[in-house]
Write an enzyme that holds these catalytic residues in place. Structure first.
Site, PDB file in Angstrom:
ATOM      1  N   TYR A  83       0.821  -1.208   0.000  1.00 27.23           N
ATOM      2  CA  TYR A  83       0.000   0.000   0.000  1.00 27.23           C
ATOM      3  C   TYR A  83       0.852   1.254   0.000  1.00 27.23           C
ATOM      4  O   TYR A  83       2.075   1.203   0.177  1.00 27.23           O
ATOM      5  CB  TYR A  83      -0.945  -0.003   1.205  1.00 27.23           C
ATOM      6  CG  TYR A  83      -0.301   0.349   2.541  1.00 27.23           C
ATOM      7  CD1 TYR A  83       0.533  -0.558   3.195  1.00 27.23           C
ATOM      8  CD2 TYR A  83      -0.516   1.586   3.146  1.00 27.23           C
ATOM      9  CE1 TYR A  83       1.122  -0.238   4.415  1.00 27.23           C
ATOM     10  CE2 TYR A  83       0.054   1.909   4.367  1.00 27.23           C
ATOM     11  CZ  TYR A  83       0.879   1.001   4.997  1.00 27.23           C
ATOM     12  OH  TYR A  83       1.464   1.322   6.195  1.00 27.23           O
TER      13      TYR A  83
ATOM     14  N   ARG B  26       8.161   4.116  -4.751  1.00 27.95           N
ATOM     15  CA  ARG B  26       8.194   3.187  -3.610  1.00 27.95           C
ATOM     16  C   ARG B  26       7.156   2.073  -3.802  1.00 27.95           C
ATOM     17  O   ARG B  26       7.410   0.919  -3.430  1.00 27.95           O
ATOM     18  CB  ARG B  26       7.945   3.937  -2.299  1.00 27.95           C
ATOM     19  CG  ARG B  26       8.108   2.997  -1.090  1.00 27.95           C
ATOM     20  CD  ARG B  26       8.026   3.750   0.218  1.00 27.95           C
ATOM     21  NE  ARG B  26       6.727   4.368   0.402  1.00 27.95           N
ATOM     22  CZ  ARG B  26       6.425   5.192   1.395  1.00 27.95           C
ATOM     23  NH1 ARG B  26       7.341   5.495   2.309  1.00 27.95           N
ATOM     24  NH2 ARG B  26       5.225   5.721   1.500  1.00 27.95           N
TER      25      ARG B  26
ATOM     26  N   ARG C 266      -7.595 -20.397  -1.155  1.00 28.38           N
ATOM     27  CA  ARG C 266      -6.535 -20.148  -0.173  1.00 28.38           C
ATOM     28  C   ARG C 266      -5.378 -21.136  -0.324  1.00 28.38           C
ATOM     29  O   ARG C 266      -5.575 -22.349  -0.286  1.00 28.38           O
ATOM     30  CB  ARG C 266      -7.087 -20.222   1.247  1.00 28.38           C
ATOM     31  CG  ARG C 266      -6.039 -19.876   2.291  1.00 28.38           C
ATOM     32  CD  ARG C 266      -6.575 -19.900   3.709  1.00 28.38           C
ATOM     33  NE  ARG C 266      -5.510 -19.550   4.655  1.00 28.38           N
ATOM     34  CZ  ARG C 266      -4.623 -20.414   5.127  1.00 28.38           C
ATOM     35  NH1 ARG C 266      -4.651 -21.680   4.762  1.00 28.38           N
ATOM     36  NH2 ARG C 266      -3.678 -20.011   5.958  1.00 28.38           N
TER      37      ARG C 266
ATOM     38  N   HIS D 263      -0.809 -20.942   0.359  1.00 32.19           N
ATOM     39  CA  HIS D 263       0.343 -20.081   0.589  1.00 32.19           C
ATOM     40  C   HIS D 263       1.056 -19.757  -0.728  1.00 32.19           C
ATOM     41  O   HIS D 263       1.579 -18.670  -0.904  1.00 32.19           O
ATOM     42  CB  HIS D 263       1.340 -20.735   1.551  1.00 32.19           C
ATOM     43  CG  HIS D 263       0.856 -20.759   2.971  1.00 32.19           C
ATOM     44  ND1 HIS D 263      -0.195 -21.536   3.377  1.00 32.19           N
ATOM     45  CD2 HIS D 263       1.279 -20.085   4.074  1.00 32.19           C
ATOM     46  CE1 HIS D 263      -0.414 -21.357   4.668  1.00 32.19           C
ATOM     47  NE2 HIS D 263       0.470 -20.472   5.118  1.00 32.19           N
TER      48      HIS D 263
ATOM     49  N   LYS E 287       6.369  -1.753   1.901  1.00 35.86           N
ATOM     50  CA  LYS E 287       5.190  -1.181   2.576  1.00 35.86           C
ATOM     51  C   LYS E 287       4.046  -2.180   2.443  1.00 35.86           C
ATOM     52  O   LYS E 287       3.133  -2.032   1.616  1.00 35.86           O
ATOM     53  CB  LYS E 287       4.841   0.195   1.982  1.00 35.86           C
ATOM     54  CG  LYS E 287       4.034   1.067   2.941  1.00 35.86           C
ATOM     55  CD  LYS E 287       4.105   2.527   2.531  1.00 35.86           C
ATOM     56  CE  LYS E 287       3.134   3.411   3.296  1.00 35.86           C
ATOM     57  NZ  LYS E 287       3.302   3.448   4.740  1.00 35.86           N
TER      58      LYS E 287
ATOM     59  N   GLU F 208      13.011   2.808  13.630  1.00 38.21           N
ATOM     60  CA  GLU F 208      12.069   3.868  13.242  1.00 38.21           C
ATOM     61  C   GLU F 208      10.888   3.825  14.201  1.00 38.21           C
ATOM     62  O   GLU F 208      10.928   3.119  15.213  1.00 38.21           O
ATOM     63  CB  GLU F 208      11.618   3.671  11.787  1.00 38.21           C
ATOM     64  CG  GLU F 208      10.912   2.354  11.537  1.00 38.21           C
ATOM     65  CD  GLU F 208      10.432   2.187  10.093  1.00 38.21           C
ATOM     66  OE1 GLU F 208      10.253   3.189   9.385  1.00 38.21           O
ATOM     67  OE2 GLU F 208      10.208   1.035   9.688  1.00 38.21           O
TER      68      GLU F 208
ATOM     69  N   LEU G 262      11.231   1.562   6.720  1.00 37.13           N
ATOM     70  CA  LEU G 262      10.521   1.972   5.516  1.00 37.13           C
ATOM     71  C   LEU G 262      11.234   3.215   4.955  1.00 37.13           C
ATOM     72  O   LEU G 262      11.511   4.155   5.712  1.00 37.13           O
ATOM     73  CB  LEU G 262       9.065   2.320   5.851  1.00 37.13           C
ATOM     74  CG  LEU G 262       8.241   2.636   4.611  1.00 37.13           C
ATOM     75  CD1 LEU G 262       7.834   1.345   3.914  1.00 37.13           C
ATOM     76  CD2 LEU G 262       7.017   3.455   4.957  1.00 37.13           C
TER      77      LEU G 262
HETATM   78  N1  PDD Z   1       2.967   5.201   7.446  1.00 37.19           N
HETATM   79  N2  PDD Z   1       7.758   3.994   8.757  1.00 37.19           N
HETATM   80  C1  PDD Z   1       6.599   3.350   8.934  1.00 37.19           C
HETATM   81  C2  PDD Z   1       6.612   2.028   9.632  1.00 37.19           C
HETATM   82  C3  PDD Z   1       5.386   3.914   8.482  1.00 37.19           C
HETATM   83  O1  PDD Z   1       4.228   3.242   8.649  1.00 37.19           O
HETATM   84  C4  PDD Z   1       5.411   5.194   7.857  1.00 37.19           C
HETATM   85  C5  PDD Z   1       4.171   5.867   7.352  1.00 37.19           C
HETATM   86  C6  PDD Z   1       6.653   5.837   7.696  1.00 37.19           C
HETATM   87  C7  PDD Z   1       6.774   7.178   7.050  1.00 37.19           C
HETATM   88  O2  PDD Z   1       6.697   7.076   5.648  1.00 37.19           O
HETATM   89  P1  PDD Z   1       6.136   8.288   4.768  1.00 37.19           P
HETATM   90  O3  PDD Z   1       6.949   9.479   5.108  1.00 37.19           O
HETATM   91  O4  PDD Z   1       6.371   7.834   3.370  1.00 37.19           O
HETATM   92  O5  PDD Z   1       4.686   8.458   5.119  1.00 37.19           O
HETATM   93  C8  PDD Z   1       7.804   5.208   8.160  1.00 37.19           C
HETATM   94  C9  PDD Z   1       1.761   5.661   6.824  1.00 37.19           C
HETATM   95  C10 PDD Z   1       1.478   7.104   6.927  1.00 37.19           C
HETATM   96  C11 PDD Z   1       0.600   4.762   7.256  1.00 37.19           C
HETATM   97  O6  PDD Z   1       0.829   3.565   7.346  1.00 37.19           O
HETATM   98  O7  PDD Z   1      -0.517   5.243   7.443  1.00 37.19           O
END
Ligand code: PDD
Length: 284
Positions: free
Chosen positions: A32, A51, A99, A101, A146, A178, A202
């Site tokens: 996503y 990304r 379903r 894997h 992501k 992070e 991320l």
């Molecule tokens: N999440 N690290 C993680 C684990 C995150 O979930 C996010 C953002 C970021 C920051 O990434 P960016 O600057 O590209 O938004 C870093 C989004 C906002 C979410 O899951 O809603």
């Protein structure tokens, strides 16, 4: 009523339906993006689409749309939801299949996009900072993807909330990685440190903006990890994300960060960030 995009169609959100056999639902098999929209224009769209491509590569899925098709769809979705400020959510799953894997063959991916409210960043957080707690980073080893499988992030964020904090800062092998929903920064003696881009974090789009702004204004920044002990003794700690921008952390595990108020380096970056937000065109 809000409109969403599902597999080529725009439709009212209550009419959008996905199969119970969708691998996103059964296996969390999807990726996503979250893209902020300011004044009807998506922010840092190119970075988000790049990304998305690398997340799809990471889970071995073909990108179902070209960048031009993504852009056209996004522009329509913004317009159909009345422009202004929005938070766009895009999701691609491997599609619906019995379903298993193993990857199904010849299945059409599910493409979904919706517009959510982009809540303005709360003034009190900018004025006084947020509270964070440190927690072990219990996530997997591909945090650069992501992925929609956010159960660990959800557990961590909930734990932070229940401890009276707004974010969890994650520690893996003694180092800060992070936040549960954000990238993290530490300022020590005027230098900003943020974890390098690898599989432990991320690659945040807001992080790229912060790095570029720091470089442009001559603030030293190192893409280098810091230890838990460095974090605890830092002059400033911040977090960043597309929906929360850059926020100072002024309380960490119940102790003041630095003097306990948002620090001067954060102030400088925030001013630059606010200007940048106003100035940029959509395709960056
Ligand atoms: N999440 N690290 C993680 C684990 C995150 O979930 C996010 C953002 C970021 C920051 O990434 P960016 O600057 O590209 O938004 C870093 C989004 C906002 C979410 O899951 O809603």
């Amino acid at each position: 009523m809000k409109e969403v995009y599902l597999n080529g169609d725009f439709l009212p959100e209550i009419e959008a339906k996905v199969s119970v056999f969708d691998r996103g639902f059964l296996l969390g098999d999807g990726v996503y993006e979250v893209i902020p929209v300011y004044d009807g224009r998506s922010f840092q769209l190119r970075g988000h689409l790049e990304r998305l491509q690398s997340s799809l590569d990471g889970v071995r899925m073909k990108n179902p749309l070209t960048n031009a098709e993504w852009q056209a769809m996004i522009e329509q979705l913004i317009e159909r939801n009345d422009g202004g400020n929005q938070s766009l959510y895009l999701q691609v799953t491997r599609g619906a299949a019995p379903r298993d894997h193993l990857f199904p063959q010849g299945v059409t991916p599910t493409i979904f996009a919706m517009s959510n409210l982009l809540h303005p960043v709360e003034e009190k957080y900018k004025k006084h900072g947020i509270a964070a707690i440190t927690l072990p980073d219990i996530r997997w080893h591909n945090c650069n993807i992501k992925a929609i499988t956010l159960l660990p992030n959800s557990l961590l964020k909930q734990q932070a909330l229940e401890a009276g904090a707004q974010e969890a800062l994650l520690i893996r092998d003694g180092y800060l990685t992070e936040g549960a929903t954000s990238n993290a920064y530490v300022v020590i003696n005027g230098t900003i440190y943020t974890s390098p881009k690898d599989e432990k974090v991320l690659p945040g789009i807001t992080r790229e903006v912060v790095i570029a702004l720091a470089a442009k204004s001559g603030i030293p920044l190192l893409e280098q990890g810091v230890t838990l002990s460095d974090l605890k003794h830092a002059d400033e700690v911040w977090v960043s994300s597309s929906t929360k921008e850059v926020l100072p952390v002024t309380l960490l595990d119940g102790n003041k960060v630095g003097s306990g108020i948002p620090g001067p380096v954060w102030q400088q970056i925030d001013v630059l960030y606010q200007h940048y937000k106003k100035d940029v065109a959509t395709w960056h």
